[in-house]
Design a protein around this motif. Sequence first.
Motif, short mmCIF file in Angstrom:
data_model
loop_
_atom_site.label_atom_id
_atom_site.label_comp_id
_atom_site.label_asym_id
_atom_site.label_seq_id
_atom_site.Cartn_x
_atom_site.Cartn_y
_atom_site.Cartn_z
N GLY A 29 0.80 -1.22 0.00
CA GLY A 29 0.00 0.00 0.00
C GLY A 29 0.83 1.27 0.00
N GLU A 76 -8.25 -6.09 5.97
CA GLU A 76 -8.83 -4.91 5.32
C GLU A 76 -7.82 -4.29 4.36
N ILE A 77 -6.54 -4.26 4.75
CA ILE A 77 -5.50 -3.72 3.86
C ILE A 77 -5.43 -4.57 2.59
N GLU A 79 -7.77 -6.45 1.24
CA GLU A 79 -8.97 -6.23 0.42
C GLU A 79 -8.89 -4.90 -0.32
N ASP A 80 -8.36 -3.87 0.37
CA ASP A 80 -8.20 -2.56 -0.26
C ASP A 80 -7.20 -2.63 -1.42
N ALA A 83 -8.80 -4.28 -4.39
CA ALA A 83 -9.72 -3.34 -5.05
C ALA A 83 -8.94 -2.33 -5.90
N GLN A 84 -7.84 -1.79 -5.37
CA GLN A 84 -7.03 -0.83 -6.12
C GLN A 84 -6.45 -1.47 -7.38
N GLU A 87 -9.19 -2.11 -9.96
CA GLU A 87 -9.58 -0.85 -10.57
C GLU A 87 -8.56 -0.40 -11.61
#
Length: 157
Positions: A29, A76-77, A79-80, A83-84, A87
């Motif tokens: 991230g 959560e990190i 999953e984020d 998603a990024q 996208e």
Amino acid sequence: MTEQQAEHGRHRFERGTDGPKVIVVGVDGSDSSLRAAAYAGGLARRQGALLAVVYVQPVLAAGAALGVPVAQATDEIAEDLIAQIREAAERVKGIFEVRWEFHTFRGDPFNGLVQAADELKADAVVVGASEQAGHRIIGSVAVRLVKAGRWPVTVVP
């Protein structure tokens, strides 16, 4: 086997096997890891390789002992990050085609990336440069991967 056959076997050329088949990129991230993912994506596209995006979830026993929901936070990190990446992949769909997979491993970043590269049979590993000042003294994940000497390692600033 004749001497001529043995000599021919030693110098055999393999068609279609040049270049990496699997490129592992470590993401967490941070800006440098996302730049590493973009760089690795370009390499994978040009080489026709599989891009294996790897997030290593830290195991923080001390945080868990204090009642901090560590596993939930790192999930959560992950999953984020997924998603990024999805996208970004959708934005370039039809322009650039890259085969990619997302993998999550648990542990410290160095050992997690080593495990990922071994299990995925990586031909190359790409990581972002460390953004932490202390790593200049004790060594960053990138430096430790280079010193392991098991794969070509590219460090993206």
